[in-house]
Design a protein around this motif. Structure first.
Motif, PDB file in Angstrom:
ATOM      1  N   GLU A   1     -43.044  -4.488  27.940  1.00 27.26           N
ATOM      2  CA  GLU A   1     -43.239  -3.929  26.613  1.00 27.26           C
ATOM      3  C   GLU A   1     -43.613  -2.451  26.684  1.00 27.26           C
ATOM      4  N   ALA A   2     -44.382  -2.070  27.720  1.00 26.48           N
ATOM      5  CA  ALA A   2     -44.756  -0.663  27.867  1.00 26.48           C
ATOM      6  C   ALA A   2     -43.521   0.194  28.117  1.00 26.48           C
TER       7      ALA A   2
ATOM      8  N   ARG B   1     -41.596   0.427  24.847  1.00 25.62           N
ATOM      9  CA  ARG B   1     -42.227   1.371  23.903  1.00 25.62           C
ATOM     10  C   ARG B   1     -41.994   2.813  24.341  1.00 25.62           C
TER      11      ARG B   1
ATOM     12  N   GLN C   1     -38.605   3.679  23.121  1.00 28.47           N
ATOM     13  CA  GLN C   1     -38.574   3.802  21.658  1.00 28.47           C
ATOM     14  C   GLN C   1     -39.231   5.089  21.187  1.00 28.47           C
ATOM     15  N   GLU C   2     -40.312   5.500  21.850  1.00 30.44           N
ATOM     16  CA  GLU C   2     -40.942   6.770  21.494  1.00 30.44           C
ATOM     17  C   GLU C   2     -40.005   7.941  21.761  1.00 30.44           C
TER      18      GLU C   2
ATOM     19  N   PRO D   1     -34.904  -2.126  25.514  1.00 34.29           N
ATOM     20  CA  PRO D   1     -34.705  -1.783  24.102  1.00 34.29           C
ATOM     21  C   PRO D   1     -33.238  -1.567  23.769  1.00 34.29           C
TER      22      PRO D   1
END
Length: 919
Positions: free
Chosen positions: A46-47, A50, A53-54, A210
């Protein structure tokens, strides 16, 4: 201008960190298996998601700021273009009011003050005025058009600038997307390796995340608010010709005998020839002979047709109006001297209201759609929704309960074998023979799938080029990456140039770059006029597909259409939201009802009705045709290929890299010959343990011990050859079975190769045991002491090897095979006749009669006259009739082992056939 693209480094320290996190999570059993099945994740995963995504959001904000000025100029230029186009329209209208030529009355019209002028002067004046007026209006039109063209060029320039900004932003997003997926792949490989439930983790974390955001999709430009460039309107309409089928052809049968194949016979042979346009056609595939008013069709047993009424035939009698199919063509008998050859039609896939189930679980429910020839269809849906069920229905492995399924003009209900002959299927499992090279894998695959070897090298070179594997043709499969193995798996099916290619999760577990490469391969293959179906859960490159088929639980369709419309149809931004929508029961029912009432379903119903009428007519025209027995030519060809490959696999099974050093060659040679070395060492150990006089003519007490050691060694070494063979290769065998390779050729080829090895092991065991002083037998029944002993041990080894082959077909996992072979080995050692008295009828003796070691030891005891050389046990042994020192008893013992081997082989063939096609 767009910002400069920079490389994203993946340094070794970062790679080690990702590996460490996978190792740590795997050791700590993260993630844990949830109570209800579904996708799972980990904090580290998940890190990384993210992080991507950032970066995507940052790029989006930067892109919006960078393209804002261009969008303002686009709107201004569009306003100027509207005004310029209005001026052009006014100038064109004014220009049209000025006629090209003056009429005679207009040319002679006089003005005030011209009454006294000659008529010729008036006419010159009128024509001059007309020319000046027309030139002025033309000049105004040219200026208006030039102004419009200049504005249009300015608009195109600004649009191009905005498009460059978008392309640069997309490239940066894709680059970051691929970088994160590389990191996720390193982390995931480490996690799966060290997690106690690695297989489950690999399946549960199969969703690729992602995703590339919607604004960064290649087909997402122009963004909202930017005007879309309008395509130029041509002066004349462009007529796009429809794709037409090859024209029908009239074949004249000038000779009494006409051969159909890929190459003509020798000149002067006195027979006719018709060339078959199919990659799998043999040099001489089948023959048509005139018989009175009829034609007799007879094949030469190569497989792949011809087909009559959807069934393959070896012989048939044709009358006027009868027809048969081969390749993509239908041949219709007009009379004794003429055949009409016409194409079967476009290879569209039409499904209407398909229903199928496995037990109580629905696999297909109301499946209706149409896929045209030359299109790539991607099947998408949640896990367990039945995405692959359509493929298995076309393969014939999932029987349809109701509904209609057509491939071209062929119905699945009546032409299943013919359809299977024109399709290729790439399973999700890429299990292949890893010790073979890429080229060798394709060579064996081509030889198994095609009746003739003509053009094999050219076809292999083509598929290597199409799949971008030309640089890896000499590499062993064990040295390839996951993406390269996937491409080899696809190349195997492309060898036969199938009209319908189906792939089950071809990008599973691959990063985004490999996903894109494989989708490009499939897109190009569909562009050649083929039909391609890909079952996938990867969404990054779905825009490359021509059509999406979205299914929900139970194999129920909810959408069939182009990818560009799916977001608007369901109202979502990213595909993860779509999966959530499809899992919502209330929303899902709405989607199902809306799709069943759509035009796609009604169109499928209309086409199925038309195709069904044509199929019934074809079946009626072939109802009286005579079918006869089939030839064994194709199974014999498959047997030769598989036997040759089995020898190559045995010779290369120790090779796991391309190291050609001398030390590596010696090491591999030792590993390959290890079974023979073990047999030599074990035979020597048996001779030393037995001690003198061994099996000699002098009375002793070591004879039973020596024979028990020798027969046990033959049983163990024989079973060890084959107990892991089929269970390890079952996915390869299943795939080749789908391509038309029979069970009997597979098992017969394996049995023959391993029988030679078993006999070689028995020969070494006999030689080593007999060369040690005071161990060799001195008595015989037929050929001599050593020869008779060798024959008995060889028969035992072959029977034990066949039992191992049966065990390999019965076991579903290698661990099960190990348990079964251990149990049978213990039973044979305990019931061989030396360790227990089996001379009297009992349950134990009946059970022993089903085991090869009982008869193998009896044959050896009969040949060496064990009763005569073992004084201490003579009273016990003399009552066992199977050990009688006579030719008749020896042959009976050998015959029993041969019968057991035949029974084991028949059971193995039956079990393997059931395993490959349970229905």
């Amino acid at each position: 201008m767009p910002r400069k693209l920079t490389r994203i480094p993946y340094r070794q320290l970062t790679r080690w960190a990702d590996w460490y996190h996978g190792w740590r999570d795997g050791r700590q059993r993260v993630p844990e298996r949830p109570r209800t099945p579904g996708p799972v994740s980990t904090p580290r995963r998940e890190a990384l998601i993210r992080l991507a995504q950032e970066v995507f959001e940052h790029e989006h904000l930067a892109y919006i700021a960078m393209v804002a000025d261009a969008h303002q100029r686009i709107m201004a230029e569009r306003s100027r273009l509207d005004a310029a186009q209005s001026a052009v329209a006014s100038a064109e209208a004014e220009f049209r009011t000025v006629p090209a030529e003056l009429t005679e009355a207009e040319a002679k019209a006089r003005r005030i003050g011209e009454g006294h002028q000659p008529e010729s002067v008036v006419m010159r004046r009128r024509r001059k005025e007309h020319r000046e007026m027309r030139a002025q209006s033309r000049s105004m039109l040219i200026r208006a058009r030039a102004e419009a063209a200049a504005v249009d060029a300015d608009l195109a320039s600004v649009l191009q600038e905005a498009k460059q900004h978008h392309d640069a932003a997309v490239a940066r997003v894709v680059r970051m997307h691929e970088h994160v997926h590389r990191r996720l792949a390193v982390y995931r490989r480490s996690l799966i390796r060290f997690h106690p439930e690695g297989a489950w983790v690999n399946s549960a974390m199969s969703a690729l995340a992602p995703e590339i955001p919607g604004w960064a999709q290649p087909d997402a430009y122009p963004p909202e608010g930017a005007p879309k460039p309008t395509p130029p309107v041509p002066d004349e309409p462009v007529v796009v010709p429809d794709e037409t089928l090859p024209p029908a052809e009239l074949l004249e049968l000038r000779f009494d005998e006409t051969r159909f194949g890929s190459s003509p016979p020798k000149p002067g042979s006195g027979v006719g020839f018709v060339k078959l346009d199919a990659p799998f056609a043999a040099v001489w595939h089948f023959t048509i002979v005139k018989q009175g008013e009829e034609l007799k069709l007879s094949t030469r047993g190569f497989g792949h047709g011809p087909f009559i009424g959807g069934e393959p035939v070896s012989a048939a009698v044709l009358r006027s109006g009868d027809q048969f199919d081969f390749g993509g063509f239908r041949y219709i008998m007009l009379d004794q001297n003429e055949l009409l050859k016409e194409p079967l039609g476009q290879s569209s896939l039409v499904a209407y209201d398909l229903h199928a189930a496995s037990g109580d679980k629905p696999r297909l429910s109301g499946m209706s759609f149409i896929q045209r020839k030359g299109k790539l269809l991607a099947v998408l849906g949640p896990s367990g929704a039945g995405k692959s069920s359509l493929c298995f229905a076309l393969l014939g492995e999932l029987p349809l309960q109701s509904g209609s399924l057509f491939f071209g003009p062929l119905s699945m209900a009546s032409h299943s074998q013919q359809i299977r002959d024109n399709l290729g299927f790439v399973p999700q499992d890429t299990k292949l023979h890893e010790s073979l090279t890429v080229e060798a894998t394709l060579r064996y695959g081509y030889s198994l799938r095609n009746s003739s070897l003509g053009g094999r090298d050219q076809r292999i070179n083509k598929v290597l080029g199409d799949t971008k594997l030309a640089g890896q043709r000499s590499q062993r499969l064990c040295t390839l990456s996951g993406g390269q193995l996937r491409r080899v798996s696809i190349a195997l099916e492309l060898l036969t140039d199938p009209e319908l290619l189906m792939l089950d999760e071809p990008t599973s577990g691959l990063d985004a770059s490999m996903d894109r490469q494989i989708m490009d391969i499939l897109r190009n293959y569909a562009g050649l006029g083929n039909t391609v179906i890909v079952v996938t859960h990867a969404t990054e490159h779905l825009w490359k597909a021509d059509q999406l088929l979205v299914v929900v639980d139970g194999g129920t369709p909810v959408y069939a259409g182009p990818p560009r419309r799916i977001r608007k149809h369901f109202g979502f931004t990213v595909y993860a939201d779509l999966m959530s929508l499809l899992l919502d029961e209330q929303r899902r029912e709405t989607f199902v009802e809306r799709y069943h009432a759509s035009e796609q379903v009604r169109e499928a119903q209309r086409e199925v009705a038309q195709l069904g009428q044509a199929d019934m007519h074809a079946l009626r025209s072939s109802a009286h045709l005579v079918h006869t027995s089939r030839s064994f030519r194709d199974p014999l060809r498959q047997f030769r290929v598989i036997a040759s490959r089995q020898v190559a696999l045995l010779a290369t099974r120790a090779l796991r890299d391309n190291d050609r050093s001398a030390w590596r060659s010696v090491k591999n040679g030792v590993i390959v010959s290890l079974p023979l070395l073990i047999a030599i060492g074990s035979a020597a150990l048996a001779a030393l343990v037995a001690g003198p006089p061994g099996l000699g003519a002098e009375p002793s007490q070591v004879g039973p011990t020596a024979l028990a050691l020798l027969t046990t060694l033959c049983v163990l070494s024989g079973q060890a050859l084959t107990y892991s063979d089929v269970v390890n290769e079952i996915e390869v065998i299943r795939r080749e079975y789908r391509a038309g390779v029979g069970v009997i050729p597979v098992l017969t080829a394996k049995w023959l190769v391993y029988a030679v090895l078993a006999v070689a092991q028995s020969a070494l065991i006999t030689v080593v045991f007999c060369v040690i002083p005071q161990r060799a037998p001195q008595r015989s029944v037929v050929f001599g002491a050593e020869a008779d002993l060798f024959i008995g041990l060889a028969a035992l080894s072959v029977a034990a090897m066949t039992l191992g082959l049966l065990i390999s077909t019965l076991a579903s996992k290698l661990e099960h095979a190990v348990v079964m072979v251990t149990a049978t080995s213990i039973a044979q050692i305990a019931l061989n006749g030396v360790t227990s008295n089996l001379s009297k009828p009992s349950v134990t003796s009946a059970l022993a009669a089903l085991l090869p070691d009982r008869w193998g030891l009896a044959a050896a005891a009969s040949s060496v006259d064990l009763r005569g050389i073992d004084e201490a046990s003579r009273a016990l042994l003399s009552s066992d009739a199977l050990w009688t020192h006579s030719v008749g008893q020896w042959l009976q013992d050998l015959g029993a082992m041969g019968l057991l081997a035949a029974i084991f082989f028949a059971l193995a063939a039956w079990r393997l056939n059931r395993k490959l096609h349970p229905s």
